[in-house]
Design an enzyme around this catalytic site. Structure first.
Site, mmCIF file in Angstrom:
data_model
loop_
_atom_site.group_PDB
_atom_site.id
_atom_site.type_symbol
_atom_site.label_atom_id
_atom_site.label_comp_id
_atom_site.label_asym_id
_atom_site.label_seq_id
_atom_site.Cartn_x
_atom_site.Cartn_y
_atom_site.Cartn_z
ATOM 1 N N TYR A 1 0.845 -1.168 0.075
ATOM 2 C CA TYR A 1 0.077 -0.042 -0.061
ATOM 3 C C TYR A 1 0.723 1.178 0.048
ATOM 4 O O TYR A 1 0.356 2.511 -0.036
ATOM 5 C CB TYR A 1 -0.959 -0.031 1.238
ATOM 6 C CG TYR A 1 -1.933 -0.878 1.271
ATOM 7 C CD1 TYR A 1 -2.985 -1.265 0.269
ATOM 8 C CD2 TYR A 1 -1.749 -2.027 2.110
ATOM 9 C CE1 TYR A 1 -3.952 -2.327 0.432
ATOM 10 C CE2 TYR A 1 -2.640 -3.152 2.236
ATOM 11 C CZ TYR A 1 -3.689 -3.313 1.524
ATOM 12 O OH TYR A 1 -4.536 -4.564 1.562
ATOM 13 N N HIS B 1 -4.354 6.048 -1.212
ATOM 14 C CA HIS B 1 -4.973 6.093 0.086
ATOM 15 C C HIS B 1 -4.071 6.208 1.142
ATOM 16 O O HIS B 1 -4.411 6.773 2.358
ATOM 17 C CB HIS B 1 -5.798 4.674 0.232
ATOM 18 C CG HIS B 1 -6.973 4.877 1.019
ATOM 19 N ND1 HIS B 1 -7.823 5.947 1.318
ATOM 20 C CD2 HIS B 1 -7.805 3.744 1.697
ATOM 21 C CE1 HIS B 1 -8.857 5.567 1.840
ATOM 22 N NE2 HIS B 1 -8.971 4.127 2.327
ATOM 23 N N ASN C 1 -9.531 1.740 8.240
ATOM 24 C CA ASN C 1 -10.900 1.699 8.994
ATOM 25 C C ASN C 1 -10.939 1.884 10.687
ATOM 26 O O ASN C 1 -11.801 2.194 11.156
ATOM 27 C CB ASN C 1 -11.868 0.741 8.462
ATOM 28 C CG ASN C 1 -11.981 0.806 7.049
ATOM 29 O OD1 ASN C 1 -11.885 1.773 6.386
ATOM 30 N ND2 ASN C 1 -12.636 -0.114 6.522
#
Length: 186
Positions: free
Chosen positions: A15, A20, A67
């Site tokens: 990632y 993001h 999250n």
């Protein structure tokens, strides 16, 4: 005065360069400029303590995935007794074009799940935020796939400029307050 500066993203090399992780990118950029050294934070991320414009600033990159970012943010804030009004959260925003920044004193999460978690864990929307543009999302592109995609090479100059401006905005925030930072970069 003490502050908590949190960057939101997802842990792991897969990632690292995704849209993001713009919040992590801002903190990494700031950490390099400010000479910060990362240390583990309670199996929930990494943090560093720096002095910026006479303020003691705790940088935090949660490793709890986007999250659940609020767990790490609230943990460090409680431990060091940093109130929500002394927290600033950096994260990606698909509604802003690549290279654009927006600074706000407070507000809703605006659909950003990491910021939603921070708001829930700190119990207030009165948290400053620096949003980093990662859009626009192509019309027929799935949102999850888009935010987890890497920035194209063509966007590298815009991203680098945004990261430089983000660090400058953070320095103004700590030195002169959020109003001056908003006036300069919004």
């Amino acid at each position: 005065m003490q502050y908590l500066l949190a960057g939101l993203g997802n842990p792991g090399t897969q990632y690292e360069h995704t849209r993001h992780n713009a919040g992590f990118m801002v903190l990494d950029h700031a950490a390099r400029q400010w000479g910060a050294e990362w240390k583990a934070w309670q199996n929930m991320g990494v943090y560093a303590k720096v002095s910026v414009a006479g303020c003691e600033v705790f940088l935090l990159k949660p490793s709890t995935y986007m999250n659940e970012s609020g767990r790490a943010v609230s943990s460090l804030a409680r431990f060091y007794k940093i109130p929500p009004q002394n927290c600033l959260v950096c994260f990606d925003d698909v509604s802003l074009n690549v290279g654009k920044l927006r600074i706000r004193k407070n507000g809703s999460a605006g659909g950003q799940k990491g910021m939603k978690s921070v708001i829930e864990q700190l119990g207030t929307q009165d948290i400053a935020r620096l949003r980093v543009g990662i859009g626009p999302k192509p019309e027929k592109f799935d949102l999850a796939n888009f935010v987890l995609s890497n920035f194209p090479k063509a966007d590298a100059p815009l991203l680098e400029e945004a990261l430089n401006h983000a660090v400058e905005a953070l320095e103004i925030f700590f030195k002169d307050g959020i109003e001056k930072a908003m006036n300069r970069f919004n």
